[in-house]
Design an enzyme around this catalytic site. Structure first.
Site, PDB file in Angstrom:
ATOM      1  CG  HIS A   1       1.642   2.718   8.477  1.00  0.00           C
ATOM      2  ND1 HIS A   1       1.717   4.067   7.676  1.00  0.00           N
ATOM      3  CD2 HIS A   1       1.394   3.260   9.854  1.00  0.00           C
ATOM      4  CE1 HIS A   1       1.750   5.012   8.368  1.00  0.00           C
ATOM      5  NE2 HIS A   1       1.732   4.508   9.909  1.00  0.00           N
TER       6      HIS A   1
ATOM      7  CD  GLU B   1       2.516   2.703   4.548  1.00  0.00           C
ATOM      8  OE1 GLU B   1       1.462   2.103   4.379  1.00  0.00           O
ATOM      9  OE2 GLU B   1       2.705   3.797   5.283  1.00  0.00           O
TER      10      GLU B   1
ATOM     11  CB  CYS C   1      -1.518   6.317   9.275  1.00  0.00           C
ATOM     12  SG  CYS C   1      -1.018   6.700  11.032  1.00  0.00           S
TER      13      CYS C   1
END
Ligand code: XMP
Length: 512
Positions: A170, A172, A83
């Site tokens: 993202h 994660e 990001c």
């Protein structure tokens, strides 16, 4: 352990930073969150296999944008920007970042180039979590596009020669499908990690390291029976045996039989040098007549330190003081990123009066679930390892109003019944915290033919992942009914049971 395979995570204060660290570790590679302005020397010292730049609330075009040393991109160490991290890479290497007219937010279908080592094993489309208004418009020299969405032309970028990669989404978070696989591809395919991080190797490394550090020195540990201090104590015991002394201050405000259980495990299973101080009378006399919650906390904290100090003095000079600090504490208290998020309120914070040379924090690199795994690795029983959190001031903040021995016994018995029934119903793993509170309210009841005038007991149970917010647990009625009926029948002086149906906020988890 400085030379273990490490991925460094440069912290630009994105909201999911801890998750990135977790995901890397789930791939059996050690990761560490470091300040974004870490120096090149520091990085070289840590000798990482790869570096990840996190997301950020900032934007690269702001005047005070968070920027790292550009030289990092010339070290020959693979980099992944997530990001903001990707926008920063572009910005530093001569690409352009622009604000788009509309924010792209939510689960979004991303077209990806699955010939890239970052996306190997993927289909050519993947659902990913997007959350941005800025985007990379022109790529820096040497980069190619490896992903886009209908609104974002550059959702993935790569320079395979320099091994520098960026993704706008993202990986994660769980909302990105197979996100951990992208991180796995980065650490294995691009950084060439071998994946030697697991709890057995952690125990082995730590024991060796502690032996080297402590040698024949003496160490002192405050044992509370909680997960962190227990694991720290057992690890130290494995490393230095009887040169470790643990002091367990039993303030008498623990749950039913808890003090004895803790003592039994440490004496019988580990043969630890343990001093148990039964200080209930001291604490109760200090607390007599105290009704204010903050006063209770303060008195308990002070008295705890006093008792610990007296015992420590009897031992004399020690070389090391063991603390059960874990990684989230390190990050939250600012040591990891230079920003203080909250200070800690545990009983027995750092006792600065004990005569010691140095502090040892064997768990400071571990997340809570890794501490639990380490505990299991060391043979600590399941029920201790998976124990729900228990506040330092103990039952004192679960007895509303003044604390007496009688109220303490009532609460212990009622709480034990509640916990037993929750375990019988198999809810002990899904509820994150559950306990009884003795209110200061008395009301009229009828038992047999007799009028009673006794206490109201409240039951509290919550579901939460971080304890900062929590929802009240929807325990099935038949279980609540059983708990209520057992408590009024088996515990004297309780004639009414209520269930707390407030979430946090606006209520807190504890009543005081
Ligand atoms: P609250 O009541 O603030 O609790 O919603 C959040 C979590 O923190 C625990 N807690 C404490 N832990 N000392 C502690 O060590 C304290 O004074 C204390 N007060 C609350 C609480 O049990 C819950 O897990």
């Amino acid at each position: 352990m400085e030379n273990k395979e490490t991925i460094l995570i440069l912290n630009f204060y994105g909201q999911y930073n801890q998750l990135i660290a977790r995901r890397v570790r789930e791939c059996n590679v050690y990761s560490e969150i470091v300040p974004h302005d870490i120096s090149i020397e520091e990085i070289k010292k840590k000798n990482p296999k790869g570096i990840i730049f996190t997301g950020s609330p900032s934007s690269v075009s702001e005047k005070n944008a968070l920027i790292c040393d550009k030289e990092i991109l010339n070290l020959g160490i693979p980099v992944l920007g997530i990001c903001y991290g990707m926008q920063l890479i572009s910005h530093l290497l001569g690409g352009t970042v622009e604000q788009s007219d509309k924010r792209e937010y939510g689960e979004t279908l991303v077209d990806i180039d699955n010939t890239s080592p970052l996306f190997s094993g993927f289909e050519n489309q993947n659902v990913c979590l997007m959350s941005h208004t800025y985007f990379v418009n022109k790529l820096p020299e040497g980069f190619k596009n490896i992903g886009h969405t209908s609104d974002c032309p550059n959702a993935g970028i790569a320079d395979d020669n320099r091994k520098i990669y960026g993704i706008q989404f993202h990986p994660e978070v769980n909302l990105t499908k197979n996100g951990t696989e992208i991180i796995r591809n980065f650490v294995y395919n691009i950084c060439n990690c071998s994946g030697d991080w697991n709890m057995a190797s952690f125990v082995e490394h730590s024991v060796e390291e502690l032996r080297t550090k402590i040698g024949n020195g003496k160490a002192l540990c405050a044992l509370s029976g909680g997960v962190d201090s227990s694991v720290a104590a057992v690890l130290l015991n494995k490393a230095i045996g009887k040169n470790l002394t643990c002091i367990f201050v039993d303030h008498g405000l623990l749950r039913k039989n808890e003090g004895d259980e803790v003592e039994k495990i440490f004496r019988e299973q580990y043969d630890i040098n343990l001093i148990r101080v039964n200080a209930k009378e001291r604490f109760l006399s200090k607390l007599a007549g105290v009704t204010d919650p903050e006063q209770k906390r303060k008195f308990i904290g002070e008295e705890f330190i006093r008792v610990f100090e007296e015992e420590a003095k009897k031992i004399g000079k020690v070389d090391f003081l063991v603390q059960g600090t874990i990684y989230p504490d390190v990050i939250e208290s600012g040591a990891g990123n230079g920003q203080t998020i909250k200070s800690h309120h545990n009983v027995g914070g750092l006792p600065d009066y004990v005569d010691f040379k140095e502090i040892v924090e064997p768990l400071r690199d571990l997340f809570k679930d890794e501490v639990r795994k380490t505990g299991l690795e060391l043979g600590i029983p399941d029920y201790l390892v998976y124990r729900q959190p228990f506040p330092g001031p103990g039952l004192a903040i679960r007895i509303i109003g003044d604390i007496t021995d009688e109220k303490l016994e009532i609460l212990k018995d009622a709480d034990a019944i509640f916990r037993e029934e929750i375990a019988n119903a198999g809810l002990n793993k899904s509820l994150n915290q559950y306990f009884a509170v003795l209110t200061n309210l008395r009301s009229v009841g009828v038992m047999g033919d007799e009028r009673t005038y006794d206490y109201t007991l409240a039951l509290r149970a919550v579901e939460t992942s971080d304890f900062m917010t929590a929802t009240w647990a929807k325990i099935p009625y038949d279980i609540l009914e059983k708990v209520s009926s057992r408590i009024v029948n088996e515990v004297k002086h309780i004639n009414r049971v209520v269930y707390d149906i407030t979430s946090k906020p606006p209520a807190t988890i504890e009543w005081e």
